[in-house]
Design a protein around this motif. Structure first.
Motif, mmCIF file in Angstrom:
data_model
loop_
_atom_site.group_PDB
_atom_site.id
_atom_site.type_symbol
_atom_site.label_atom_id
_atom_site.label_comp_id
_atom_site.label_asym_id
_atom_site.label_seq_id
_atom_site.Cartn_x
_atom_site.Cartn_y
_atom_site.Cartn_z
ATOM 1 N N GLY A 266 13.757 22.026 17.984
ATOM 2 C CA GLY A 266 13.418 21.028 17.995
ATOM 3 C C GLY A 266 13.746 19.926 17.127
ATOM 4 N N PHE A 267 14.407 19.354 16.769
ATOM 5 C CA PHE A 267 14.933 18.847 15.393
ATOM 6 C C PHE A 267 15.677 17.619 16.328
ATOM 7 N N GLU A 268 14.981 15.903 15.608
ATOM 8 C CA GLU A 268 16.072 15.507 16.615
ATOM 9 C C GLU A 268 17.360 14.740 15.359
ATOM 10 N N ILE A 269 18.211 14.407 15.454
ATOM 11 C CA ILE A 269 18.598 13.128 14.571
ATOM 12 C C ILE A 269 18.349 11.690 14.543
ATOM 13 N N VAL A 270 18.104 11.255 13.155
ATOM 14 C CA VAL A 270 17.213 9.793 13.504
ATOM 15 C C VAL A 270 17.648 9.452 12.948
ATOM 16 N N GLY A 271 19.411 9.204 12.270
ATOM 17 C CA GLY A 271 20.328 7.988 11.616
ATOM 18 C C GLY A 271 21.610 8.741 11.131
ATOM 19 N N THR A 272 21.909 8.796 10.638
ATOM 20 C CA THR A 272 23.816 9.500 9.830
ATOM 21 C C THR A 272 24.219 8.366 9.376
ATOM 22 N N VAL A 273 24.793 8.555 8.288
ATOM 23 C CA VAL A 273 25.216 8.436 7.526
ATOM 24 C C VAL A 273 27.139 8.157 7.429
ATOM 25 N N PRO A 274 27.569 7.445 7.758
ATOM 26 C CA PRO A 274 29.131 7.834 8.532
ATOM 27 C C PRO A 274 29.876 7.484 6.825
ATOM 28 N N GLY A 275 30.333 8.678 6.807
ATOM 29 C CA GLY A 275 31.957 9.021 6.008
ATOM 30 C C GLY A 275 30.764 9.453 4.547
ATOM 31 N N ALA A 276 29.962 9.739 4.920
ATOM 32 C CA ALA A 276 29.128 10.689 3.466
ATOM 33 C C ALA A 276 29.227 11.882 2.904
ATOM 34 N N PHE A 277 30.551 12.755 4.047
ATOM 35 C CA PHE A 277 30.375 13.503 3.209
ATOM 36 C C PHE A 277 32.035 13.936 3.362
#
Length: 114
Positions: free
Chosen positions: A82-93
């Motif tokens: 049930g989780f949703e992706i609410v954002g992505t931090v590009p290149g953070a890992f």
């Protein structure tokens, strides 16, 4: 929480508030699964326990701050729960295998309206 079978630790989860004070109504969790136990449903069992624990303790939601986008098994599991992706931090890992990849912020609303 530790999940074990026949005296062998398969995985663990740690849960609690994502932020102190005024942000403490939103929970978070971190997980570890033994490499030899991957693909055997350990993550799902831990995830279901974590969701139930947060509900039982009155949290309004659960936020995962850093789900590596190339960890497609984890992303798929959280979405199925049930989780949703609410954002992505590009290149953070900085992945050893893939180089710099994004970190997803994922959220599950636990409110009755959600």
């Amino acid at each position: 929480m530790v999940l074990e079978e026949d005296g062998r630790i398969l995985g663990s989860a740690r849960m609690g508030p994502n932020r102190p004070a005024r942000g403490s109504h939103i929970g978070t969790a971190s997980f570890m699964v033994d490499e030899a136990a991957r693909g055997a449903g350990v993550g799902r069992r831990l995830g279901e326990h974590v969701i139930g624990w947060h509900r039982a303790h009155g949290f309004a939601g659960i936020q995962f701050n850093a789900v590596v986008e190339t960890n497609t098994g984890a992303v798929r599991l959280w979405q199925r729960l049930g989780f949703e992706i609410v954002g992505t931090v590009p290149g953070a890992f900085d992945s050893r295998r893939h180089g710099r990849v994004g970190l997803h912020v994922m959220y599950l609303d636990l409110t009755p309206e959600g």
